[in-house]
Enzyme design. Structure first.
Site: not given
Ligand code: F6P
Length: 350
Positions: A12, A130, A172, A174, A225
């Site tokens: 991400g 994160d 955000m 996880r 989340e």
């Molecule tokens: O890795 C960072 C993050 O922002 C997480 O906190 C989040 O759950 C995830 O990426 C969301 O990523 P995507 O772009 O796949 O929706």
């Protein structure tokens, strides 16, 4: 012979990625190296998609969010027998003397394995909003995300006060509640729910009820989340897994808001901040932090020291073994949770 260095950004995106590319590129090119940018993370190495990077590419690049190179969650270890040979062939075809991987746990985990299992000369740069990578105090992008979440909670206060509402803000995170904890505390949220501490609806509602009876017209509940939320013994958080074996997230704020409204009759609305937390320009701190990490990675390449990652330790930019960063996940410590204990619900869980 001219040093040939590849660079990629995986996972991400996080504000500051372009600044890291900038810090790396400027230092390497000034030292006479050639820099090749691989597109969309590991996919660029699997499918051999690249382009040369020059000084002009770095002009005012550090200001922008996102990544010049594009990103993806592709990982050669998803199908190692097929994909790892493709990555190795791309590295050989481009006669790379080094590969700089800028990413989080997934990207750096693959880099570490390529280094230990195939002697690929890799250097890592940590990124994730994160902030859950070990062996570094912080990752760039984190404080930019905290700023977005804090401002959102600040701004929501006036509408919550006007309508006498609870607003449940989903951030955000996880596995780690760093963004939620920093933003929630900074914004003075009435409750902060994080994956490190399972939360109980009954307790949350009791606390909110008490607050309302004392005259409060609004409450902000910040929730990460990935928080496990229980009602009695029932877990209300999604236990469904996605294609990568990770719990599906998204929507816990709506569940909590419905429960608050149903149990104590306080009008409650959910808001999912989502990708806004990764969007926009990096704050100045993240630009400078990422620039410094990129420059440190360039130094490691020039000194031909591989299997290492640039990191921040006690405010200094240092290098640490890559495997130290991916060996464990950095979650909120009990010390942190205790320090701000009034914001967090007491430890619970069935
Ligand atoms: O890795 C960072 C993050 O922002 C997480 O906190 C989040 O759950 C995830 O990426 C969301 O990523 P995507 O772009 O796949 O929706």
């Amino acid at each position: 012979m001219t040093l040939r260095v590849g660079v990629m950004t995986g996972g991400g995106d996080a504000p500051g990625l372009n600044a890291a590319i900038c810090g790396l590129g400027r230092r390497l090119i000034a030292s006479g190296a050639e820099l090749i940018g691989f597109e969309e993370g590991w996919r660029g190495l699997i499918e051999d998609k690249s382009r040369p990077l020059h000084d002009a590419n770095f002009q005012h690049l550090l200001v922008y969010g996102g990544t010049l190179l594009g990103s993806s969650g592709d990982n050669p270890y998803r199908d190692p027998s097929v994909m790892v040979p493709k990555v190795l062939a791309t590295i050989a075809r481009h006669r790379l003397d080094a590969l700089v991987a800028i990413g989080g746990e997934g990207t750096l985990g693959a880099a570490d394995r390529l280094f230990t299992e195939h002697a690929v000369p890799v250097v890592g740069v940590p990124k994730t909003i994160d902030n859950d990578l070990d062996a570094t105090d912080f990752t760039f992008g984190f404080f930019s995300a905290v700023e977005v979440a804090t401002r959102a909670m600040d701004d929501l206060r006036s509408t919550a006060e006007s309508h006498s509402r609870v607003i449940v803000v989903e951030c955000m995170g996880r596995h780690a509640g760093w963004i939620t904890a920093y933003a929630g505390v900074a914004a003075g949220a009435e409750a902060v729910l994080v994956p490190e501490r399972p939360a109980h609806i009954e307790e949350l509602c009791e606390n909110l009820q008490r607050l309302r009876r004392s005259g409060a017209r609004s409450a902000i509940v910040a929730v990460a989340e990935g928080t496990r939320v229980f009602e009695g013994k029932a877990c209300l958080s999604s236990r469904e897994k996605d294609e990568f074996g990770e719990y599906k997230t998204g929507g816990i704020a709506a569940t909590i808001a419905r429960r608050i409204q149903g149990r104590i009759g306080w009008d409650a609305r959910p808001l999912v901040l989502g990708h806004l937390q990764r969007a926009g320009k990096p704050i100045a701190f993240d630009r400078i932090f990422a620039l410094r990490l990129g420059a440190r990675a360039a130094r490691l390449v020039l000194e031909r020291r591989f299997g290492l990652m640039a990191a921040m330790r006690a405010g200094e930019i240092v290098d640490v073994p890559l495997h130290a960063a991916v060996a464990a996940r950095k979650t909120l410590t009990d010390q942190f949770l205790d320090r701000y204990e009034s914001f967090f619900l007491p430890v619970g869980g069935p």
